[in-house]
Design a protein around this motif. Structure first.
Motif, short mmCIF file in Angstrom:
data_model
loop_
_atom_site.label_atom_id
_atom_site.label_comp_id
_atom_site.label_asym_id
_atom_site.label_seq_id
_atom_site.Cartn_x
_atom_site.Cartn_y
_atom_site.Cartn_z
N ARG A 1 0.80 -1.21 0.00
CA ARG A 1 0.00 0.00 0.00
C ARG A 1 0.85 1.27 0.00
NH1 ARG A 1 -5.18 -0.73 1.99
NH2 ARG A 1 -5.43 1.47 1.40
N ILE A 2 0.25 2.31 -0.50
CA ILE A 2 0.78 3.66 -0.43
C ILE A 2 0.95 4.06 1.04
CG2 ILE A 2 -1.55 4.62 -0.47
CD1 ILE A 2 -0.56 6.94 -2.12
N SER A 3 1.97 4.87 1.34
CA SER A 3 2.14 5.33 2.72
C SER A 3 1.00 6.27 3.10
CB SER A 3 3.47 6.05 2.89
OG SER A 3 3.43 7.33 2.29
N ALA A 4 0.72 6.35 4.39
CA ALA A 4 -0.36 7.22 4.86
C ALA A 4 -0.09 8.67 4.50
CB ALA A 4 -0.52 7.07 6.38
N THR A 5 1.19 9.08 4.52
CA THR A 5 1.53 10.46 4.18
C THR A 5 1.23 10.77 2.73
OG1 THR A 5 3.26 10.53 5.88
CG2 THR A 5 3.40 12.15 4.09
N VAL A 6 1.66 9.89 1.83
CA VAL A 6 1.43 10.12 0.40
C VAL A 6 -0.06 10.03 0.08
CG1 VAL A 6 1.94 9.32 -1.94
CG2 VAL A 6 3.74 9.33 -0.21
N TRP A 7 -0.76 9.09 0.72
CA TRP A 7 -2.20 8.98 0.49
C TRP A 7 -2.93 10.26 0.87
CZ3 TRP A 7 -5.78 6.48 -2.05
CH2 TRP A 7 -7.11 6.53 -1.63
N SER A 8 -2.57 10.83 2.01
CA SER A 8 -3.24 12.06 2.44
C SER A 8 -2.97 13.20 1.46
CB SER A 8 -2.79 12.45 3.85
OG SER A 8 -1.42 12.82 3.88
N GLN A 9 -1.78 13.21 0.87
CA GLN A 9 -1.46 14.23 -0.14
C GLN A 9 -2.23 13.97 -1.43
OE1 GLN A 9 2.78 13.79 -0.39
NE2 GLN A 9 3.19 15.20 1.30
N LEU A 10 -2.38 12.70 -1.78
CA LEU A 10 -3.05 12.34 -3.04
C LEU A 10 -4.51 12.80 -3.05
CD1 LEU A 10 -2.61 10.76 -5.74
CD2 LEU A 10 -3.54 8.77 -4.55
N VAL A 11 -5.17 12.69 -1.92
CA VAL A 11 -6.60 13.03 -1.86
C VAL A 11 -6.84 14.45 -1.36
CG1 VAL A 11 -7.24 10.62 -1.55
CG2 VAL A 11 -6.87 12.05 0.46
N ALA B 1 -11.33 7.88 -4.47
CA ALA B 1 -10.55 7.40 -3.33
C ALA B 1 -11.29 6.24 -2.63
CB ALA B 1 -10.30 8.54 -2.35
N ALA B 2 -12.61 6.36 -2.50
CA ALA B 2 -13.40 5.28 -1.89
C ALA B 2 -13.32 4.01 -2.73
CB ALA B 2 -14.85 5.73 -1.72
N ALA B 3 -13.35 4.16 -4.06
CA ALA B 3 -13.24 3.00 -4.94
C ALA B 3 -11.87 2.34 -4.80
CB ALA B 3 -13.50 3.41 -6.39
N MET B 4 -10.83 3.16 -4.70
CA MET B 4 -9.48 2.62 -4.50
C MET B 4 -9.38 1.90 -3.16
SD MET B 4 -6.76 5.40 -6.00
CE MET B 4 -5.37 4.36 -5.55
N ASP B 5 -9.96 2.49 -2.13
CA ASP B 5 -9.90 1.88 -0.80
C ASP B 5 -10.60 0.52 -0.81
OD1 ASP B 5 -9.20 2.16 2.05
OD2 ASP B 5 -11.37 2.14 2.34
N TRP C 1 -10.95 -1.41 -3.40
CA TRP C 1 -10.07 -2.30 -4.17
C TRP C 1 -8.98 -2.89 -3.28
CZ3 TRP C 1 -9.45 -4.70 -8.76
CH2 TRP C 1 -8.16 -5.06 -9.16
N HIS C 2 -8.44 -2.07 -2.40
CA HIS C 2 -7.36 -2.56 -1.55
C HIS C 2 -7.88 -3.40 -0.37
CE1 HIS C 2 -4.79 0.62 -3.56
NE2 HIS C 2 -4.21 -0.54 -3.79
N ARG C 3 -9.17 -3.41 -0.16
CA ARG C 3 -9.75 -4.36 0.79
C ARG C 3 -10.07 -5.68 0.10
NH1 ARG C 3 -12.95 0.06 2.18
NH2 ARG C 3 -14.78 -0.93 1.22
N ASN C 4 -10.42 -5.61 -1.20
CA ASN C 4 -10.90 -6.80 -1.90
C ASN C 4 -10.00 -7.18 -3.07
OD1 ASN C 4 -13.31 -6.80 -0.26
ND2 ASN C 4 -14.02 -5.08 -1.47
N GLY C 5 -9.90 -6.29 -4.08
CA GLY C 5 -9.05 -6.56 -5.24
C GLY C 5 -9.49 -7.81 -5.99
N VAL C 6 -8.56 -8.37 -6.77
CA VAL C 6 -8.84 -9.60 -7.49
C VAL C 6 -7.96 -10.73 -6.99
CG1 VAL C 6 -9.77 -8.55 -9.56
CG2 VAL C 6 -7.32 -8.82 -9.36
#
Length: 273
Positions: A133-143, A193-197, A199-204
């Protein structure tokens, strides 16, 4: 190369905008997080379009696309892409997905395997528990949509590229990036961001072994948005996949290596029998 065309097609509750450029076998191009079809590096797009007809989609509610304002997930975006293919008269085609577009491409290849010739996955991950996963710092900047468009543009470029390259691009193209950020709604960023989140809970995850289409995976070695270790996870999970890693490449490494070698590599991969 054929002249570029712009159009849209209806979907439930809205329209999906797309643009076409190039001549050759069809290639569906799926954008990254909060990006539109206009945000791709022109040299990269023209390089790939020299050998392929590119159909570049805008995901729901971004660029010229519209929807009903409801939450969406990666599966819905994949269904939209499949609907676009059907509406445009393509039974099968290859797909190129960057970042969140790579999530969509993987999902589409699993949901509609008969529609996919080849997959090109750029700066993406398999989702679920297997993804790094992306770091929490970078994620907060991304959104983060706070600040002026110019401030947002600077933050974005420093996430997408190594710092020395980001500074150079900011000086050259900061105004263009800022103008794009000014048109971007905070609501859309939150919904993607919700869709990405999700995905990272489920993914394929373990379903990737079901992908039978030839797959090319490419990543930048200094990607801080989707760690490059994810490319190895995809490589190990997808039978027969190819991997290309680009030194000093950031999340948007396509702009660092536009024509040679990236576009040439993709064109060669797509042309293989």
């Amino acid at each position: 190369m054929a002249a570029e065309s712009l159009a849209s097609i209806p979907v439930d509750g809205g329209r999906i905008a797309y643009r076409c450029v190039g001549v050759g076998p069809p290639l569906l191009v799926l954008n990254g997080f909060a990006a539109t079809s206009a945000d791709w590096d022109p040299a990269f797009i023209h390089g790939v379009a020299s050998s392929n007809e590119l159909i570049l989609l805008d995901h729901s509610e971004i660029g010229n696309s519209t929807d009903d304002g409801k939450p969406f997930d990666i599966t819905q975006l994949a269904d939209d892409a499949a609907h676009a293919m059907e509406t445009l008269g393509f039974d099968r085609m290859s797909m190129l997905g960057w970042s969140i577009g790579g999530f969509v491409a993987q999902t589409l290849a699993l949901q509609h395997p008969g529609r996919v010739n080849k997959l090109v996955l750029l700066s993406t991950d398999p989702g679920g528990a297997d993804a790094d996963r992306i770091s929490a710092t970078v994620w907060s900047q991304l959104v983060d949509t706070s600040g002026t468009p110019r401030e947002q543009a600077r933050r974005l470029l420093y996430m997408l590229f190594p710092s020395d390259i980001a500074e150079s691009l900011y000086r050259q193209f900061g105004n263009i990036v800022a103008a794009a950020r000014a048109r971007l709604s905070a609501d859309l960023v939150n919904r993607q961001a919700a869709a990405m989140d999700a995905w990272h809970r489920n993914g394929v995850g373990n379903r990737l072994r079901e992908i039978s289409a030839p797959v090319l995976i490419a990543t930048g070695a200094q990607d801080v948005v989707i760690p490059p270790s994810n490319a190895l996870k995809l490589l190990n999970a997808i039978p027969g996949a190819w991997l290309a890693q680009f030194p000093r490449g950031g999340h948007a490494f396509m702009a660092q290596y536009p024509r040679r070698p990236l576009a040439d590599l993709i064109n060669g991969f797509l042309a293989l029998g």
